[in-house]
Design an enzyme around this catalytic site. Sequence first.
Site, PDB file in Angstrom:
ATOM      1  N   HIS A   1       1.104  -1.833   0.025  1.00 41.31           N
ATOM      2  CA  HIS A   1      -0.436  -0.319  -0.163  1.00 41.31           C
ATOM      3  C   HIS A   1       1.010   0.938   0.184  1.00 41.31           C
ATOM      4  CE1 HIS A   1      -3.731  -1.663   0.340  1.00 41.31           C
ATOM      5  NE2 HIS A   1      -3.608  -2.587   0.352  1.00 41.31           N
TER       6      HIS A   1
ATOM      7  N   SER B   1      -1.849 -11.167  -7.954  1.00 40.65           N
ATOM      8  CA  SER B   1      -1.952 -10.161  -9.053  1.00 40.65           C
ATOM      9  C   SER B   1      -2.639 -10.813 -10.593  1.00 40.65           C
ATOM     10  CB  SER B   1      -0.827  -8.996  -9.012  1.00 40.65           C
ATOM     11  OG  SER B   1      -0.627  -8.723  -8.081  1.00 40.65           O
ATOM     12  N   SER B   2      -3.087 -11.532 -10.419  1.00 39.47           N
ATOM     13  CA  SER B   2      -3.316 -12.203 -11.686  1.00 39.47           C
ATOM     14  C   SER B   2      -4.362 -11.603 -12.390  1.00 39.47           C
ATOM     15  CB  SER B   2      -4.729 -13.245 -11.588  1.00 39.47           C
ATOM     16  OG  SER B   2      -5.629 -13.209 -10.271  1.00 39.47           O
TER      17      SER B   2
ATOM     18  N   GLU C   1      -8.026  -1.391 -14.635  1.00 34.90           N
ATOM     19  CA  GLU C   1      -8.401  -1.168 -13.841  1.00 34.90           C
ATOM     20  C   GLU C   1      -9.343  -0.274 -12.361  1.00 34.90           C
ATOM     21  OE1 GLU C   1      -5.526  -4.186 -11.732  1.00 34.90           O
ATOM     22  OE2 GLU C   1      -6.762  -4.722 -10.290  1.00 34.90           O
TER      23      GLU C   1
ATOM     24  N   ASP D   1       1.947  -4.065  -9.141  1.00 31.87           N
ATOM     25  CA  ASP D   1       1.325  -5.798 -10.005  1.00 31.87           C
ATOM     26  C   ASP D   1       1.770  -5.544 -11.097  1.00 31.87           C
ATOM     27  OD1 ASP D   1       0.524  -5.953  -7.434  1.00 31.87           O
ATOM     28  OD2 ASP D   1      -1.506  -5.402  -7.931  1.00 31.87           O
TER      29      ASP D   1
END
Length: 382
Positions: A36, A127-128, A161, A173
């Site tokens: 984070h 992190s697929s 995303e 990611d």
Amino acid sequence: MSIELVKDVKKTFIEKFKANPLLVFSPGRINIIGEHTDYNDGFVFPAAVDKGIAAAIQKSDSGSSTAIALDLDSTIEFELDKLKPSKGGGWENYVLGVVAEIQNRNKVVGDFNAIFKGNIPGGAGMSSSAALENSVVFGLNELFELGLSKEDMILISQKAEHNYVGVNCGIMDQYASMFGIKNHALHLDCRTIKSKSYKIDFKDYQLMLINTNVKHSLSNSAYNDRRSACEQVSELLKVKSLRDATEVDLEAITGKVIPANYQKALYVIQENNRTLKAVNAIKNDDLDTLGALLYQSHEGLSNQYKVSCEELDFLVKQAKKNKHVLGARMMGGGFGGCTLNLIAKKEAKAFSDLVSEAYKKKFNKACSVYFVRLSDGTRIVK
Ligand code: GLA
């Protein structure tokens, strides 16, 4: 890489579309430390792994496009001039979002067919999603000669995303998945989006992942809430992002921030410093210090940043009880997924057995243990 995945998508593609596809493998990632911190312009220390997503992709002349998620047995058909996020909110938004974001850059993508298959368990915090996004943008860039750099591609994946999936994620990611280097971790500065790679060889120790096999709901909105809390505090501090603040700066505005957000901002500032210390520890082969930093990171994520959960805390507690584990922490966005454990190689099996049994007893469900190899980033497979 998982060659079986690539073979599967290739075979199915040829059967279904009667054409030879371009094959792309895009990895998931682990993160040693720096959680984070990415959307606070801070530092992270991830690595691409040998698990990920294989994509078979080729131009289509049928007048529409098709994408198939083989492991979910799910197919979508779409028209490129009518893209919008799908209400179902599943895997398809990662694909549609990437195409839409390429179009937003005035690049022309034609119709295509794509088949995906992966071996990163969903919700594992590995992190697929970034692996999927990167496989799409990488494949389309190649097929339609879009001339995008890897930097462009990861920003497209990230925007997909934000705008199609609704998670205001940072860049860690997508970066790790795209730029991974075999046997190396990447010390990434998320402000400049430049990294320095470090060879990872923990000698008698290794990294072990334990998946809680839970993903608590609301994790997307909780993620976005954390991000806005950080932004509010930076605004009060009059800095661009928490990367630019110190603990002393934060103390000066104590009365102006609600205690919960104060703790969150403090966590970010501390985690950013821990990440820098961890890089030094690795440089100096100082695994004890690295381990201690991992435990501190978990404490912060759990008690200050509040993104852990009962299952993750339990696994870290089990690790702490075992003298062969130098450090452990939850990994990724949180609210489920994996813990990362730095453990003596010869004790890994015993710890895995012990923890699996204890987990089963406590939660009446199984956890899963993985060992991963640090691997190269998104690439074409010949
Ligand atoms: C998710 C996000 C990343 C990062 C991590 C937490 O994986 O996609 O950008 O913020 O959570 O470190």
